[in-house]
Design an enzyme around this catalytic site. Sequence first.
Site, short mmCIF file in Angstrom:
data_model
loop_
_atom_site.label_atom_id
_atom_site.label_comp_id
_atom_site.label_asym_id
_atom_site.label_seq_id
_atom_site.Cartn_x
_atom_site.Cartn_y
_atom_site.Cartn_z
N ASP A 45 -69.74 -25.29 -11.23
CA ASP A 45 -68.56 -24.43 -11.17
C ASP A 45 -68.71 -23.59 -9.91
OD1 ASP A 45 -66.21 -23.12 -11.55
OD2 ASP A 45 -66.59 -22.53 -13.63
C1 BGC Z 1 -63.31 -21.91 -12.58
C2 BGC Z 1 -63.15 -23.42 -12.51
C3 BGC Z 1 -62.39 -23.80 -11.27
C4 BGC Z 1 -63.10 -23.24 -10.06
C5 BGC Z 1 -62.42 -23.56 -8.75
C6 BGC Z 1 -63.87 -21.35 -11.29
O1 BGC Z 1 -63.84 -19.97 -11.29
O2 BGC Z 1 -64.13 -21.57 -13.66
O3 BGC Z 1 -62.50 -23.88 -13.67
O4 BGC Z 1 -62.26 -25.19 -11.20
O5 BGC Z 1 -63.18 -21.83 -10.16
O6 BGC Z 1 -61.23 -22.85 -8.64
#
Ligand code: BGC
Length: 857
Positions: free
Chosen positions: A257
């Site tokens: 993530d």
């Molecule tokens: C989120 C993800 C997301 C990523 C990119 C993170 O903060 O938890 O679900 O894909 O950011 O935007």
Amino acid sequence: MRETQKAQKAQRNQGVPEVPETVADPDLDPDTARERAVDAALASLDLDAKTRLLAGRDMWSLPALPEIGLAPLVMSDGPVGVRGVRWTADDPSVALPSPTALAATWDPALARRAGRLLAQEARRKGVHVLLAPTVNLHRSPLGGRHFEAHSEDPYLTGALATGYVQGIQDGGVGTTVKHFVANDAETDRFTVDNRVAARPLRELYLAPFEAVVENAHPWGIMTAYNQVNGTTMTEHRYLVQDVLRGEWGFDGVNVSDWMAARTTKAALEGGLDLAMPGPRTVYGPALAAAVRAGEVAESAVDAAVRNVLRLAARVGALDGAPPVVTTPPAPIDGDALAREIAHRGFVLLRNESHVLPLGTGPLPSTDGTTPDGTTTPATPTTPTVALSGAAARDARVLGGGSAQVFPDHVVSPYDGLAAALPAGALTFSLGADPTEELAPAGTGFTLRAVCRDTSGTVLGTGSLPIGQVQWMGADLPAGVTHDTLASVEITGTFTPRESGPHAFGTRGLGGFVLTVDGRVLFDGTQGPGTETDPFEAFFGAPTERGTAELTAGQTVEVSLRHTPAPEFAPPLPAVVFSLVHLPPRRDPDELIAEAAEAARGAGTAVVVVATTERVESEGFDRTGLALPGRQDDLVRAVAAANPRTVVVVNAGSPVEMPWRDEVAAILLTWFPGQEGGAALADVLTGAAEPGGRLPTTWPAALADAPVTEVTPTDGTLDYTEGVFIGYRAWDRAGAVPAYPFGHGLGYTTWSYDSLVATPDSALVRLTNTGTRPGREVVQIYLVPVHDPAERPARWLAGFASVTADAGESVEVTVELPRRAFEIWDEKEGGWTRVDGTYRVVAAHSLDDPRLGATLDL
Ligand code: BGC
């Protein structure tokens, strides 16, 4: 009783409904060809190139390696659309209904069609991998990203996500099933240690991931921010290397993530292939150095690079490797599919005296009033609808945070009904506005961004559909770089709809000068507050800086100049700030009285109630389930004025509805996507049947819900309830919700005529006993008799939907997966079938059983 895991694997998840396969070219022997291309590419890379490939080049992409014919792999959020590499409204994407809505369709084949549309969008925008779907579970109704996940039930979640991933991959685009695992709430999400025993981990939280890996073979997975049982997920060797790759045979890429990877050695050895975003990550040069220092084996780097190259080969980004899909599926009409999914997911919770679909009511006493305050003459024979609620006009079609995409148009409930009803049949009154905070400048503003260097020279300009600058990484207007950029000015005009005091403010960190109509409202610096989530500055609270007395229809100049401050720089190269605005508020009692008055004279009153972005978003959990603002009062006042009151609930996750027995009908539309208003008109007028069934139990009050805790104690959140979440927990507590799991009414009725159950399937015969064609979701629950295994009282074992004309009888076979009869044996560390006597129940919803059969295993 016990069988080997291998034998079990073949039979697992058989019950996931089948959807047609994409036709692959058999002559290519594509898997082998791809593996060979991957081997050859890997062999010709040196250590520096390999480690560079494992780190993001920027916010959304990986570096190109021209020496091996590798194009830069591009990723984008998900899940309701494809935002692309620009976080702005001027790079639009189709916006489908929220995942809770998709889950409410109980239709994996429809989810597959949604996936194919998203693949089409991804290809259009040059995206290779969609960062979706979110298959974490609805453990607590307070979970901030509840709207972005599917259900409280692992089987339903897995089945829907399987269809969705299959659809995206049908289009030759990758997915990252996320967030692996137990990222079921937002509070302290970067650090929280979720303590989950092996049985709930396997039977609940891992189960949807396992089902998707088993049935859709996803090309990617995203590991979560949180820890599970003491180890952060980006370093979780056991869950990633042993379970995901070892037991389940996952051969895709594992991406962190965003900013979740904290270490070099532990992450790589834990099975993390990609550290995103870049360029500053724990991989790249740091990983090359660790290999050279003998701390990390180069073979581990090779394994990760192989996974990334395999992904590139699959999506057609590696020269010489045949992509999985050479001919994408036939083009899909995004608007039509968004509309279809919306009404298929709408859940009709209540429909007293068949108030829906709308009939004809008394004639209007006045002409119709539109949201702009103009009037249209009524024709004497039309049914009249008095519409109220802020979200009826300013539609709330999706949830906040990284799930946000920007559609090129939105059909509001007002727009949809105005188009469907005869001229003059619709009136609108605001009634109540739940938006209590300033929001990015939108309606009435014409804005652009002007970028300057330190000498004030203009470097470049960018278009701005709303007053929000969110430029990540290299996503800057032409001619602008992070090194040369000294200030950004949001500038343009504002033509208000209402006269009175308009509040203006800022969101973001750094220096700001805010000027409205020639008057400086603020000149100062905003530093960070107490927030701990690094994304808080992007999505966090706005600050009011002053008001300007404005007149409706009279245009004024507005400007917000922002000077980024290095000491408050975001954790990655980015410019993020907003010009926020709130129109004048009218007296809330007056607004409610006006809406009630309009309702009194109408055939039907329709009230749209909604949550706001400050209620359902990313980075924080909810603090309660009450509707914000005076919306409950509005519903009560309108219902008192008109017995034919229909409440439309526009929320991604459960809200309390204390008035639910006082209104004629309740239609849950979730976050319905860009065509939500058109779908609403379809359902209210009867052009379409509301097809949804609740994928999650709706409590009457938060206090009744058995599992709610989302706040860690001393950094730890204990999942003490074990396998008892959702309806499993309600059953154990003997508590009764407002609306049970699986509930949802249609416009026809069904009789369940016969049920024949075997360990593999349930054969159900049913008849449409109403007067219209309809769709029924046949739900099969298992109820163990004399349970030796401390299991829930009952659980969903399978489902299938059928359609039938009025009077028609149909038969459906619902497959029952072997896993439905199994538990995870914590002592032996394996799956065990629990033999004994079961009741197999065919039901309209959890609490509406229609037929039962006894099964002995
Ligand atoms: C989120 C993800 C997301 C990523 C990119 C993170 O903060 O938890 O679900 O894909 O950011 O935007």
